[in-house]
Scaffold this motif. Structure first.
Motif, PDB file in Angstrom:
ATOM      1  N   LEU B 464       0.841  -1.194   0.000  1.00 55.51           N
ATOM      2  CA  LEU B 464       0.000   0.000   0.000  1.00 55.51           C
ATOM      3  C   LEU B 464       0.880   1.249   0.000  1.00 55.51           C
ATOM      4  CD1 LEU B 464      -2.904  -0.952   2.443  1.00 55.51           C
ATOM      5  CD2 LEU B 464      -2.888  -0.924  -0.052  1.00 55.51           C
ATOM      6  N   GLY B 465       2.006   1.167   0.683  1.00 50.42           N
ATOM      7  CA  GLY B 465       2.930   2.297   0.723  1.00 50.42           C
ATOM      8  C   GLY B 465       3.453   2.645  -0.655  1.00 50.42           C
ATOM      9  N   TYR B 466       3.814   1.605  -1.439  1.00 45.93           N
ATOM     10  CA  TYR B 466       4.320   1.879  -2.791  1.00 45.93           C
ATOM     11  C   TYR B 466       3.233   2.467  -3.676  1.00 45.93           C
ATOM     12  CZ  TYR B 466       8.419  -0.832  -1.429  1.00 45.93           C
ATOM     13  OH  TYR B 466       9.537  -1.255  -0.791  1.00 45.93           O
ATOM     14  N   LEU B 523      -8.133  10.228  -3.132  1.00 48.96           N
ATOM     15  CA  LEU B 523      -8.455   8.828  -2.816  1.00 48.96           C
ATOM     16  C   LEU B 523      -7.198   8.061  -2.397  1.00 48.96           C
ATOM     17  CD1 LEU B 523     -11.010   8.110  -5.683  1.00 48.96           C
ATOM     18  CD2 LEU B 523     -11.480   8.648  -3.278  1.00 48.96           C
ATOM     19  N   LEU B 524      -6.072   8.398  -3.035  1.00 50.56           N
ATOM     20  CA  LEU B 524      -4.824   7.718  -2.674  1.00 50.56           C
ATOM     21  C   LEU B 524      -4.433   8.019  -1.231  1.00 50.56           C
ATOM     22  CD1 LEU B 524      -2.807   8.242  -5.935  1.00 50.56           C
ATOM     23  CD2 LEU B 524      -3.245   6.041  -4.861  1.00 50.56           C
ATOM     24  N   PHE B 528      -3.576   5.664   2.298  1.00 53.16           N
ATOM     25  CA  PHE B 528      -2.614   5.860   3.384  1.00 53.16           C
ATOM     26  C   PHE B 528      -3.316   5.834   4.746  1.00 53.16           C
ATOM     27  CE2 PHE B 528      -0.976   8.973   6.429  1.00 53.16           C
ATOM     28  CZ  PHE B 528       0.245   8.412   6.719  1.00 53.16           C
ATOM     29  N   VAL B 529      -4.428   6.558   4.831  1.00 49.34           N
ATOM     30  CA  VAL B 529      -5.133   6.631   6.112  1.00 49.34           C
ATOM     31  C   VAL B 529      -5.578   5.235   6.545  1.00 49.34           C
ATOM     32  CG1 VAL B 529      -7.185   7.539   7.276  1.00 49.34           C
ATOM     33  CG2 VAL B 529      -5.886   8.990   5.729  1.00 49.34           C
ATOM     34  N   PHE B 530      -6.070   4.480   5.569  1.00 51.45           N
ATOM     35  CA  PHE B 530      -6.474   3.112   5.894  1.00 51.45           C
ATOM     36  C   PHE B 530      -5.276   2.309   6.392  1.00 51.45           C
ATOM     37  CE2 PHE B 530      -6.475  -1.301   4.490  1.00 51.45           C
ATOM     38  CZ  PHE B 530      -7.537  -1.787   5.234  1.00 51.45           C
TER      39      PHE B 530
END
Ligand code: HEM
Ligand SMILES: [Cu+2]
Lengths: 187, 602
Positions: B464-466, B523-524, B528-530
């Motif tokens: 998710l980070g990438y 949305l991206l 991150f928040v998720f």
């Protein structure tokens, strides 16, 4: 070793930095003052002499504050309490005299705020007014320390709070002298 | 005898006892009114995240208007009610959204959320202290920020709406209530919130300075400090010296608003009420001077922490010492000094004396020197490094890329002759969003990915980070790069509907593209928040103390450190923070004594 070299108490150090910060706020006011004074529509006026008397009073209060610190260092609690009280009273007298100065100006027809006010008067109100708030904060601290010194439960022989308060008190004193000289000669 | 007693700065005050009985603390004193710098840092971060979502969402709303000025979106009315009657954002509300977006992101997210989070987390941990000089003031700093947040939020729900005169709050829009609906109660709430914010920021900065100068562990000389700490130090100094000046500007503004003075007002005729104001002799430019005297240092208050964290993260992940440590410190110092001497470059077109302007041009362009030194040092640090592309490292690299792109356009703007054309156009928007907004966000993301294990004892998800990194980087350039062209073509900022102008009609589709990219990028950020909240509870557990094989002190604390940070004595420091790949050893922590046959050490 780092811990032993550092003699300055952290509260005093923090207060020094905070003093720099407060000074910047007043520097903001006084530089705005200089900018405005050089523009059109500036009405200069003389400060009533009560502001000079007030300056003497607040100078005196610095002396009594310093004596208070001296007395708590030698555990002379009686004198300490009395001197704190005197300092606080002198502080209140200073506030009253500043206020009287505002009223006298008003009587002379110089409006500080509201309809018909000139920027020069408004600046005096803001600068002296903000300084008065700082003095009032100091008075609250003095009263709090007096309370602590009066009741055995909270009594404490540490000189640190008194020294920190004195540092602040001398600061507002010197700050006023700067402001007074500034208002006297720059207007 | 423990270091705690040796060190006079923590040897008094009630909090000393708190170190020893923290396991008996109740929920409230542990998580809410906590004095532990690590908890306060999390409070700042989570509040900052909430604010970032709100501020980001605002930009999505006004981008919809800019990208699709002819369309209506009925669902907008469901969310915003009468502010978007018929599915189109009302003009007054458009300005309110822009204003709140700026205020929230500059102050509440990138100042409080960034500095508040990482100064709090890293200063005690990296200098080797049990907590801040005054944990009490530190706690107050957060709660003043919280108060500021409540007041600012409440202004969204009042009848006349939030303040709408731009994040810089220039008078007369901010000083005269009759100017617009947003000039009424909204301004009073805005000023109150900002005053609370200034107090919060000052309390925080005082503490950071006192802690860094007085509470370093044995052996931690100033020149052995990680660059993060130097950056936080200069940030705090800038804050302490510039926020009070903003405060003085606000006080004069309050007097003008409520007490009939004329600091900023002169000869004004108000259209809506058909009246001439009695004020004479004031000058709106005076406010601009006071504002930008803070405003310019403020942009570095936002950027410096990101610079510091990027330096640290890049050195760790390139497995190489930072290149030019002293030059890095020196250029931050130069930046901090110059930050106070360039404010008038925001005022080239206010009728500033061109002779005076020439000095401000010179001083402004001088900033390029320390900036270039830093860029050079970052690039040489990663040069031939053994790079580990963690999400944190990617964000740090992205930071450098953005700083270069945005810094270059600063050189255009710094020339007063060019600025006459570019001022108040989208060129400026592009400049400062890239160099300050996105770059500092990247620094912040780098910090979150890197120190998340230290904060929560777990890792964030890398995949998710990438996705977050590449998506955001691409969107950021798609959003802001075209704005340079719009600005060069003279498209002014802060307008409601550009399709009304023949000359800007050509940008209709470009504006659509920007809006789409903005929505995707929003949305991206939710990804991150998720990832952030999910990983707090479900992330991969951290099993070793020092997962990044880093040299700094925070990784010598237990995985879930309690209040006081080190269970035993505070470790002693023997070297600087950047011994990576020295004498063929991959990394040598700061706590490692200097060996007998080590090459000359720092
Ligand atoms: C080489 C370095 C830089 C130069 C020469 C420079 C120059 C300028 C100039 C002249 C302006 C005024 C433009 C105008 O309003 O007409 C400006 C605006 C701005 N700059 Fe920079 N800048 C530089 C780097 C930065 C950095 C590093 C940041 C932030 C971290 C930054 C943040 C801003 C912001 C926020 C504004 C606009 C504020 C507003 O009007 O709302 N700049 N810059
Ligand atoms: Cu600037």
């Amino acid at each position: 070793m780092t811990a032993e070299k550092k003699k300055i108490h952290p509260y005093k150090f923090t207060l020094w930095v905070a003093m720099g910060s407060m000074l910047m706020m007043f520097a903001g006011f006084t530089s705005a003052y200089i900018v405005k004074r050089n523009q059109a529509n500036w009405q200069g006026f003389d400060l009533p002499s009560i502001f000079a008397y007030g300056t003497v009073v607040i100078l005196l209060s610095s002396v009594t504050m310093q004596l208070a610190v001296k007395n708590i260092r030698s555990r002379n609690m009686q004198a300490y309490r009395q001197l704190l009280l005197v300092t606080a009273i002198l502080g209140i007298a200073f506030l009253a005299m500043q206020w009287t100065g505002f009223i006298q100006l008003n009587e002379r027809g110089i409006r500080l705020i509201g309809q018909g006010s000139n920027v020069s008067g408004s600046f005096l109100a803001v600068i002296a007014g903000m300084h008065m708030l700082h003095v009032a904060g100091g008075i609250v601290a003095l009263v709090w320390m007096l309370r602590n010194a009066l009741f055995s439960k909270t009594r404490n022989y540490s000189a640190v709070p008194a020294e920190v308060a004195a540092q602040y008190w001398h600061f507002v004193d010197l700050l006023w002298i700067y402001l007074f000289v500034f208002l006297q000669f720059v207007s | 005898m423990s270091e705690l007693v040796l060190n006079p700065t923590v040897a008094h005050g009630a909090h000393e006892t708190a170190h020893h009985d923290h396991h008996e603390q109740g929920f409230v004193s542990k998580y809410i009114f906590s004095m532990d710098h690590k908890t306060i840092s999390k409070q700042f971060l989570i509040t900052g995240i909430v604010w970032a979502i709100i501020g980001g969402l605002f930009s999505v709303f006004f981008r919809l208007q800019l990208g699709y000025p002819e369309s209506t979106f009925p669902w907008l009315e469901d969310i915003l009610g009468r502010w978007a009657e018929g599915g189109r954002i009302k003009q007054e509300f458009y300005y309110a959204l822009v204003t709140m977006h700026g205020t929230v992101l500059v102050f509440f997210v990138l100042t409080a959320g960034l500095s508040g989070t990482f100064s709090n987390l890293l200063i005690p941990l990296q200098i080797g202290a049990r907590d801040m000089a005054s944990p009490m003031l530190n706690m107050l700093s957060y709660w003043f920020f919280f108060g500021a947040s409540i007041v600012m939020i409440s202004s969204l729900f009042i009848q006349t709406g939030p303040f709408s005169g731009g994040w810089t709050a220039y008078p007369p829009l901010s000083a005269v209530g009759d100017m617009s609906p947003g000039s009424k109660l909204g301004v009073d709430l805005w000023i109150t919130a900002m005053a609370l914010f200034v107090v919060s920021s000052l309390l925080g900065s005082l503490n950071y300075i006192a802690t860094i100068l007085n509470m370093r562990t044995k052996g931690m000389s100033m020149t052995r400090l990680p660059l993060t700490i130097w950056a936080f130090f200069f940030t705090a100094v800038l804050g302490v010296l510039s926020f009070p000046v903003l405060f003085s500007g606000f006080i004069l503004l309050l007097f003008d608003r409520n007490l009939g003075t004329s600091f900023y007002l002169s000869e004004i005729y108000v259209q809506s009420t058909q009246t001439a104001l009695p004020n004479e002799g004031g000058s709106a430019i005076l406010y601009q001077h006071l504002f930008w005297f803070l405003g310019h240092p403020e942009v570095y208050i936002i950027l410096l922490p990101a610079m510091g964290m990027a330096s640290e993260i890049m050195s760790t992940n390139a497995r190489k010492p930072i290149f030019g440590y002293m030059a890095m410190v020196g250029s931050m110092f130069a930046i901090a000094i110059l930050a106070f001497l360039v404010w008038a470059h925001h005022m080239f077109v206010t009728g500033l004396n061109p002779f005076l302007g020439a000095f401000f041009v010179l001083l402004t362009l001088l900033i390029a020197v320390p900036s270039a030194i830093k860029v050079f040092n970052w690039l040489t640090t990663i040069w031939r490094g053994n790079i580990r592309f963690t999400p944190a490292m990617l964000f740090a690299l992205g930071f450098v890329s953005l700083f270069i792109s945005g810094g270059l356009t600063g050189i255009f703007l710094g020339n007063s002759a060019l600025d006459i054309h570019l001022h108040d156009t989208y060129f400026v928007i592009a400049h400062f969003h890239i160099v300050m907004g996105v770059a500092s966000f990247f620094g912040m993301f780098a910090g979150v990915y890197h120190w998340f294990p230290k904060m929560f004892g777990r890792f964030m998800n890398n995949t998710l980070g990438y996705i977050h990194f590449w998506g955001t980087l691409i969107c950021a350039y798609v959003i802001f790069w075209p704005m340079h062209y719009e600005g060069l073509a003279g498209m002014p900022r802060r307008y409601y509907d550009y399709s009304q102008w023949q000359s800007f009609k050509q940008f209709g589709e470009l504006n659509e593209l920007i809006t789409i990219a903005a929505i995707i990028s929003f949305l991206l950020q939710l990804v991150f928040v998720f990832n952030f909240f999910y990983s707090i509870f479900k992330g991969r557990k951290m099993l070793v103390q020092n997962p990044w094989e880093s040299n700094t002190l925070e990784w010598t604390t237990p995985i879930n450190a309690g209040h006081g940070n080190w269970p035993g004595e505070i470790p002693e420091v023997h070297r600087w923070a950047y011994d990576y790949g020295k004498d063929g050893v991959d990394f040598i922590p700061q706590t490692e004594p200097v060996g007998k046959d080590e090459s000359t050490h720092h």
